[in-house]
Design an enzyme around this catalytic site. Structure first.
Site, PDB file in Angstrom:
ATOM      1  N   GLN A 122      10.597  34.856   5.457  1.00 52.23           N
ATOM      2  CA  GLN A 122      11.130  33.510   5.700  1.00 52.23           C
ATOM      3  C   GLN A 122      12.434  33.530   6.490  1.00 52.23           C
ATOM      4  O   GLN A 122      12.999  32.469   6.748  1.00 52.23           O
ATOM      5  CB  GLN A 122      11.360  32.782   4.362  1.00 52.23           C
ATOM      6  CG  GLN A 122      10.107  32.591   3.533  1.00 52.23           C
ATOM      7  CD  GLN A 122       9.145  31.585   4.137  1.00 52.23           C
ATOM      8  OE1 GLN A 122       9.510  30.786   4.996  1.00 52.23           O
ATOM      9  NE2 GLN A 122       7.902  31.609   3.682  1.00 52.23           N
ATOM     10  N   ASP A 134      12.503  41.403   1.916  1.00 57.90           N
ATOM     11  CA  ASP A 134      11.372  40.560   2.281  1.00 57.90           C
ATOM     12  C   ASP A 134      11.917  39.500   3.239  1.00 57.90           C
ATOM     13  O   ASP A 134      12.611  38.565   2.826  1.00 57.90           O
ATOM     14  CB  ASP A 134      10.779  39.928   1.019  1.00 57.90           C
ATOM     15  CG  ASP A 134       9.723  38.869   1.322  1.00 57.90           C
ATOM     16  OD1 ASP A 134       9.480  38.577   2.518  1.00 57.90           O
ATOM     17  OD2 ASP A 134       9.159  38.311   0.363  1.00 57.90           O
ATOM     18  N   LYS A 187       4.156  33.373  10.708  1.00 59.78           N
ATOM     19  CA  LYS A 187       5.204  32.411  10.362  1.00 59.78           C
ATOM     20  C   LYS A 187       6.209  32.248  11.503  1.00 59.78           C
ATOM     21  O   LYS A 187       7.147  31.463  11.403  1.00 59.78           O
ATOM     22  CB  LYS A 187       5.936  32.851   9.093  1.00 59.78           C
ATOM     23  CG  LYS A 187       5.063  32.784   7.838  1.00 59.78           C
ATOM     24  CD  LYS A 187       5.901  33.003   6.592  1.00 59.78           C
ATOM     25  CE  LYS A 187       5.076  33.423   5.388  1.00 59.78           C
ATOM     26  NZ  LYS A 187       4.244  32.349   4.844  1.00 59.78           N
ATOM     27  N   HIS A 241       8.812  36.011  -4.192  1.00 60.50           N
ATOM     28  CA  HIS A 241       7.413  35.642  -3.987  1.00 60.50           C
ATOM     29  C   HIS A 241       6.577  36.654  -4.769  1.00 60.50           C
ATOM     30  O   HIS A 241       6.975  37.814  -4.909  1.00 60.50           O
ATOM     31  CB  HIS A 241       7.124  35.748  -2.481  1.00 60.50           C
ATOM     32  CG  HIS A 241       5.800  35.222  -2.037  1.00 60.50           C
ATOM     33  ND1 HIS A 241       4.632  35.912  -2.224  1.00 60.50           N
ATOM     34  CD2 HIS A 241       5.459  34.079  -1.396  1.00 60.50           C
ATOM     35  CE1 HIS A 241       3.627  35.220  -1.705  1.00 60.50           C
ATOM     36  NE2 HIS A 241       4.100  34.093  -1.206  1.00 60.50           N
ATOM     37  N   CYS A 244       3.642  30.353  -4.943  1.00 59.06           N
ATOM     38  CA  CYS A 244       3.553  31.786  -5.269  1.00 59.06           C
ATOM     39  C   CYS A 244       4.843  32.301  -5.893  1.00 59.06           C
ATOM     40  O   CYS A 244       5.239  33.455  -5.663  1.00 59.06           O
ATOM     41  CB  CYS A 244       3.189  32.622  -4.035  1.00 59.06           C
ATOM     42  SG  CYS A 244       1.601  32.192  -3.338  1.00 59.06           S
TER      43      CYS A 244
END
Lengths: 152, 426
Positions: free
Chosen positions: B201, B198, B224, B121, B364
């Site tokens: 997600q 990261d 999220k 991202h 993104c």
């Protein structure tokens, strides 16, 4: 439209006339030696438009576009070129302003000039505010091109 | 798991969009919130509201307790080293930028290498570009293979003695690939480099255990995972956080301040300057309780089944191209695709007319889109409250779009110009 409101058939965004222009765009293609060339872009969604114009006096003698993007931006470009071909630049500019008034200022489609018959069908796009800029791209690019011509 | 019962916990799922029941398939962008979270937020403002770590009064003490209790819940949720290793930020982007500033500016030197991947991202790419430019460091990449998985040979080839940091996404937001973080951790460890993951997600959708991942930095966002917006998390070992410079200067991050200098507060407050989003953090605690109640194994099992079902039904649509691994075990609850030459924004609009929310665009991830040779995709992403019936509606709506636009036609602008019928004969 109200959140949760029923969809009116007449509100449908992808009307047949729009899809027809998208599938069979008029005046599509590049022009070898245009008098004026103008490029338009919507950075947010990546719509791109190249507009080519040839003039005979104050008349738009030839117009062509090449672009990539969504059906709304491409159909609108096709409608624009069809509407202004052979018109004088003052009339073309007035039509572009009429169209933008419909998309941005709430001018009713019924009040638009006859040359904008097909373009009126884009009124439904107003229900999708983020897509309005797709519809006006070609017309903004035309206005820029006409400004350029004035400086030649 | 009783999905119908779960759905009743989410007030928004009963609303209609353009006259149709909402089908929310944009969970990778943000998740919907259960009533427990919404009530925790309004309860906070109605009964507890006061600034944290400051007032010597009951409300402030209660607010501070809720804030710190949420920190402990975060630590338990991902098996962080300690509550003190959990720093609240605004979002994943800020968490990564915190590392780039507070660790990167201090420890990255000219010629040092930062190893990233081609599917990051922008938020796990641009901060490192800025740092590398400032420090004269070098960015290297693990590239993406055509099947949407990482080329691990690049990992062995491009990691070396100058590698100071490896930063990789656990799950691709754009195409759903689940990356083998353990492999990255082994390589990082063997080189003495740090590993940043990261997890924006992954933490919301699959069980994540920081001890098993073996990473040094873990970043994710509350919104999220059923929590409110404006709350992010960064987790790192306390020894590492002690060595790092502060990020933002201001209140709460200091111990003593003179006119010319200041000393830093203990962890984690050293990295939490200014009034934090304490109401959001309190409600995030309720979101963690909710997910814990469901069980992350159950959440993942449901999503894997749904995405397997979605892949199967989407593959039957003529003209569809699906990106990312086709094995649902290697994929999160994300399916990213193109349908013929239909522009993703047109698909998004047609789906919206049917009450279906998806994301359309480059997500993104412009370098990944370029690598896949496309401008963008349409992305559907599920959560625990989605159903097979919703996937059926989604597939049906795609079929409608296919009929509407005519899928197998070449791009309209590639075709020869058609003269204007109206103006002929003028």
């Amino acid at each position: 439209m109200n959140p949760g409101g029923e969809v009116q058939f007449t509100d449908e965004i992808y009307r047949e006339v729009i899809l027809d222009h998208y599938r069979s765009p008029r005046h599509s293609g590049e022009m070898a030696d245009p008098d004026v060339f103008e490029a338009g872009i919507n950075p947010l969604c990546g719509d791109e438009l190249m507009l080519f114009l040839k003039f005979k006096g104050v008349a738009i003698a030839e117009i062509a576009f090449k672009g990539k993007g969504c059906s709304i931006s491409q159909a609108s470009a096709s409608m624009m070129t069809e509407a202004v071909q052979d018109l004088d630049v003052f009339r073309a500019e007035a039509l572009a302003r009429e169209f933008k008034d419909m998309m941005l200022e709430g001018r009713p489609a019924e009040s638009l000039s006859a040359e904008l018959e097909d373009a009126k069908s884009l009124e439904g796009v107003k229900r999708y505010p983020v897509r309005v800029k797709c519809a006006v791209l070609a017309w903004n690019t035309l206005l820029e091109a006409l400004k350029k011509r004035g400086k030649i | 798991m009783d999905i119908d019962k779960i759905r009743k916990d989410f007030p928004i799922l009963s609303r209609r969009v353009r006259g149709k029941p909402l089908v929310y398939l944009d969970n990778a962008a943000t998740s919907q919130k259960p009533r427990a979270v919404i009530e925790a937020l309004s309860n906070f403002y109605e009964n507890t509201n006061a600034n944290v770590h400051r007032g010597i009064h009951t409300l402030s003490e209660e607010a501070t307790a809720l804030y710190e209790e949420a920190r402990k819940k975060v630590a338990r949720f991902v098996h962080a080293p300690s509550p003190e290793s959990v720093i609240f930020t605004r979002n994943t982007t800020e968490s990564i930028n915190l590392v780039a500033h507070a660790w990167g500016r201090k420890f990255i030197n000219p010629g040092d290498e930062i190893l990233l991947t081609g599917m990051e991202h922008h938020s796990n790419l641009v901060p490192w570009q800025i740092l590398a430019q400032e420090k004269g460091a070098v960015l290297k990449f693990v590239e993406v293979r055509p099947d949407g998985t990482l080329n691990l040979e690049d990992l062995d080839r491009n990691a070396g003695p100058r590698t100071k940091l490896i930063a990789v996404t656990h799950v691709s937001n754009a195409i759903g690939t689940i990356n083998p973080i353990r492999r990255f951790a082994q390589v990082a460890k063997s080189l003495g480099a740090l590993l940043l993951v990261d997890a924006a997600q992954s933490v919301p959708h699959i069980p994540v255990d920081m001890r098993v991942l073996g990473c040094d930095f873990l970043a994710f966002s509350a919104h999220k995972m059923m929590g409110p917006t404006g709350v992010g998390v960064l987790i790192a070992h306390e020894e590492m956080l002690e060595k790092m410079s502060p990020f933002l200067g201001g209140g709460d991050m200091i111990r003593e301040v003179w006119l010319e200098k200041a000393t830093w507060n203990e962890l984690p407050y050293k990295f939490e300057a200014g009034t934090p989003n304490f109401a959001g953090v309190a409600a995030f605690g309720a979101a963690l309780d909710y997910l814990q109640g469901l069980g992350m194994d159950n959440v993942r099992a449901h999503e894997q089944e749904l995405i397997g079902y979605a892949l199967k039904s989407l593959l039957q649509i003529e003209g569809i191209t699906i990106y990312g691994p086709m094995d649902s075990a290697q994929r999160s609850g994300v399916v990213s695709f193109n349908l013929g030459t239909i522009h993703p924004h047109d698909l998004g609009t047609v789906l919206d007319e049917d009450g279906i929310a998806v994301r359309a665009g480059h997500h993104c991830c412009q370098p990944l889109m370029r690598r896949l040779g496309i401008n963008g995709t349409t992305r559907a992403s599920v959560y625990v409250y989605n159903t097979k019936e919703e996937i059926d509606k989604f597939a049906k709506s795609l079929d409608r779009a296919r009929t509407l636009f005519g899928v197998c036609a070449p791009s309209p602008t590639d075709r020869p110009a058609k003269p204007s019928a109206k103006k002929e004969g003028r």
